[in-house]
Design a protein around this motif. Sequence first.
Motif, mmCIF file in Angstrom:
data_model
loop_
_atom_site.group_PDB
_atom_site.id
_atom_site.type_symbol
_atom_site.label_atom_id
_atom_site.label_comp_id
_atom_site.label_asym_id
_atom_site.label_seq_id
_atom_site.Cartn_x
_atom_site.Cartn_y
_atom_site.Cartn_z
ATOM 1 N N GLU A 115 0.884 -1.410 0.060
ATOM 2 C CA GLU A 115 0.010 -0.040 -0.019
ATOM 3 C C GLU A 115 0.698 1.245 -0.056
ATOM 4 O OE1 GLU A 115 -2.554 -0.292 3.381
ATOM 5 O OE2 GLU A 115 -3.641 -2.021 2.579
ATOM 6 N N TYR A 117 0.912 5.498 0.360
ATOM 7 C CA TYR A 117 0.188 6.790 1.140
ATOM 8 C C TYR A 117 0.785 7.906 0.832
ATOM 9 C CZ TYR A 117 -1.744 3.006 4.240
ATOM 10 O OH TYR A 117 -2.233 1.840 4.842
ATOM 11 N N ALA A 282 -0.071 -4.438 7.522
ATOM 12 C CA ALA A 282 -0.011 -4.676 5.985
ATOM 13 C C ALA A 282 0.923 -5.780 5.716
ATOM 14 C CB ALA A 282 0.108 -3.495 5.164
#
Length: 353
Positions: A115, A117, A282
């Motif tokens: 992921e 950000y 994660a």
Amino acid sequence: MEKWRILQTIARFVLPLHLIVRPMTCDKLGRYSRLIGRSCIMPTKYDSPITDMPTSLTELKGLIQKAVGGDNLRQPYESIWVSSSSCPTTPSHTMYMPLLCVVAQGSKQVTLGDEQYIYDTGHFLLNTVTLPATSRVLDASPEKPHLGMTIGLDPAMVGSVIAEAGLPTPTAGTPLRAMESSPIDCGLLDAVVRLARFFDSPRESPYLRSLVLREIIYLLLKGPQAARLHQIVPGLGQTQRVARAISWLRDNYDKPLTIEKLARESGMSSSALHHHFKDVTALTPLQFQKQLRLQEARRLMVSEGMDAANAGFKVGYDDPSYFSRDYRRFFGAPPRQHVERLRGDAVQIESAP
């Protein structure tokens, strides 16, 4: 004169102090306003803007640039870092502690597992569990360098603010991902600016700085990331069991890992550990351990001059070729080549994002 100086200091750094459980009445605040020679308006909401966003960003840029003095990472006070970069950077692997990251100019990307950000002048980054991540500056130039400020979050202080303000505990459920990017409002940005003003005022800093830190925590707890920030407090739900597992991994990353043993250490079943650990970080526990090992091996080679074989053995690898393969996959280059590049570029392994 001493009373006058104290009131001026409070006005500059602390007001508006949303965190006071018994706020000043408007009449009392007005009397203070007249004493310090400035107009003050009691906000009607906790997220009410104190100054407009562009003005706050301009001031924050100036405060960070003055504190950093060029491309650098500095720590003006304990648990507070400021940084400047005049160009985009390559990915930097580091440990993210519980923290709040704010950008005064430019943008930055953090990768956690699969992921990504991105946070910039309109967004902050919040992280609530210690974990390994990769970050890089996206938007920066000599004319407009990336300027950032990182604020460490103390779990004890967060718990104290929750208790003193009488804030409700979120309903227990599936743990949230430890990291998230969220829009920043003017009230939170204003509090960050007032915290940055202490860079120029060391005499007033120790006591008043803690008040502004508590205000920042309070504003986060009243915002959309409240449930995520609650996860930082010891003893609250499954996230703290994951935190225990993370703590064990950090202390024992060089030892063989079995999920059953880690589950016992964290007080969960093996299936619950695997599920909740990935919800928060994660990563799987084995992926987490591997990243800890590789980052520590890099530090040993760069900072202590250790060769790849010994560094790999030191962090728990029995097979040098297996270590080199994992290292190349993670950092993008074999150990010797990567370390030589780091030394040649005089890259400092960052201790804060």
